[in-house]
Design an enzyme around this catalytic site. Sequence first.
Site, PDB file in Angstrom:
ATOM      1  CE  LYS A  43      38.853  41.219  -7.560  1.00  0.00           C
ATOM      2  NZ  LYS A  43      38.003  41.842  -8.559  1.00  0.00           N
ATOM      3  NE  ARG A 142      35.362  48.714 -10.956  1.00  0.00           N
ATOM      4  CZ  ARG A 142      35.342  47.526 -10.356  1.00  0.00           C
ATOM      5  NH1 ARG A 142      34.919  47.417  -9.120  1.00  0.00           N
ATOM      6  NH2 ARG A 142      35.727  46.436 -10.989  1.00  0.00           N
ATOM      7  CE1 TYR A 265      40.812  48.570  26.049  1.00  0.00           C
ATOM      8  CE2 TYR A 265      40.408  47.064  24.233  1.00  0.00           C
ATOM      9  CZ  TYR A 265      41.274  47.630  25.164  1.00  0.00           C
ATOM     10  OH  TYR A 265      42.582  47.245  25.182  1.00  0.00           O
ATOM     11  CG  MET A 318      44.525  44.099  17.927  1.00  0.00           C
ATOM     12  SD  MET A 318      46.081  44.950  18.226  1.00  0.00           S
ATOM     13  CE  MET A 318      45.611  46.657  18.057  1.00  0.00           C
TER      14      MET A 318
HETATM   15  C1  LIG Z   1      36.948  41.078  -8.797  1.00  0.00           C
HETATM   16  C2  LIG Z   1      36.486  40.922 -10.184  1.00  0.00           C
HETATM   17  C3  LIG Z   1      35.834  39.745 -10.587  1.00  0.00           C
HETATM   18  C4  LIG Z   1      35.372  38.693  -9.600  1.00  0.00           C
HETATM   19  O1  LIG Z   1      34.241  39.205  -8.917  1.00  0.00           O
HETATM   20  P1  LIG Z   1      33.349  38.313  -7.916  1.00  0.00           P
HETATM   21  O2  LIG Z   1      32.204  39.202  -7.614  1.00  0.00           O
HETATM   22  O3  LIG Z   1      34.191  38.067  -6.709  1.00  0.00           O
HETATM   23  O4  LIG Z   1      32.975  37.076  -8.604  1.00  0.00           O
HETATM   24  C5  LIG Z   1      35.560  39.609 -11.939  1.00  0.00           C
HETATM   25  N1  LIG Z   1      35.863  40.575 -12.836  1.00  0.00           N
HETATM   26  C6  LIG Z   1      36.468  41.720 -12.467  1.00  0.00           C
HETATM   27  C7  LIG Z   1      36.767  42.747 -13.494  1.00  0.00           C
HETATM   28  C8  LIG Z   1      36.776  41.952 -11.134  1.00  0.00           C
HETATM   29  O5  LIG Z   1      37.334  43.107 -10.770  1.00  0.00           O
END
Ligand SMILES: *Cc1c(COP(=O)(O)O)cnc(C)c1O
Length: 372
Positions: A43, A142, A265, A318
């Site tokens: 992702k 969540r 800055y 930046m």
């Molecule tokens: C992002 C995510 C993972 C991977 O998590 P890591 O901590 O990067 O290994 C696995 N399962 C779910 C549901 C996630 O949202």
Amino acid sequence: MSEFGPNYSSRPVLRIDMAALKYNYNSLAKRVGPKTHVAAAVKADAYGLGAERISKALYGAGCRNFFVATSGEGKDVRAAIGDNASIYVLNGAAPRDLTLFFGSNLKPVINSMTQAHMWMDAIKNVKSPPFSALHIDTGINRLGFPSEEFQKFIKNKSLQEKIQFDLIMSHLACAPDQENPYNKQQLDAFKRAAAALTMKPMSLANSAGIYLGKQYHFQMVRPGIALYGGYATDNPAQEDVKPVVSLMAPVLQIRRLKKGDSLGYNATFTAENDMTVAIVGAGYADGIPVSASSGAGGGVNQATMQNKRVSVIGRVSMDLTALDVTPLKKTPRLGDWAEFFGSNLQDDAASAQTLNYELLIRLSHRARREYR
Ligand SMILES: *Cc1c(COP(=O)(O)O)cnc(C)c1O
């Protein structure tokens, strides 16, 4: 006047070590053993590293299960890896995204009764629709079925059958802290919930979860950060991963500061002694966080030059960052590289008061990318 070499470039370079990526994949595969699939969380553009390149490489290493957050990400991964792998979409399916799900053969993670009904309706008249995954919340609160809702789902056999899930998953809240009793509570809740369903492959562990031991592995683990060389737990000594990402910033100019001179800055830095400073060509637009500025709190923020750690001074801007190179044996030449992150990703995250995850996600899109 400063010297410069023939390869002097004023552009930053993002080096992504594909051999290290594969090493990390194999290292995790070895740890969980042959009965557990190692999926990959790709992702957010594979944590900023480039989902296409990364997914392809992981596919080459044997990975056949991928997790993305959105269907748009899924489409890109599908284009990169071809048809012979599963791509699960963690955020689930929604009406506007269905074309992508069917077009790219994406498996939605079903997080609630609403999503279950929606998916059932969506696939009613579709010939061989994608399978789905069932996400049971076991305490992170969540995404995922809350327990009361899951009880309703268990009773609804026809719904269960119609959404055709091929994976039952849950997600750990406290896995980096191995001593935390919350891990075992979630494990037990997950097993209890899954027992109410006809057995399917199960998946609980992200990177950190893998280090909690065998009973957390089930049939599939879903690492992200560990693949990309980030430490996942509070005890990095146990983790066999190699760094994947280095941000290389070229020296653009060498400055000599006199005692009392200020820099950057807001003139947040004042030299306490005469010193030599390298101005390097990468800043917060490239992923060096402003919170890595000197005096921003936390620890000392550093980069690596000539195999030595040198400190960031003044406020990160930046496009530029200033490094104190006074302690180096040789004054750097223009175009010499300062390395950020690399094997120090964890320390850099801590001293910038953020997560290694966030450092990766914010990596530059303007740097020249070198996959090697
Ligand atoms: C992002 C995510 C993972 C991977 O998590 P890591 O901590 O990067 O290994 C696995 N399962 C779910 C549901 C996630 O949202």
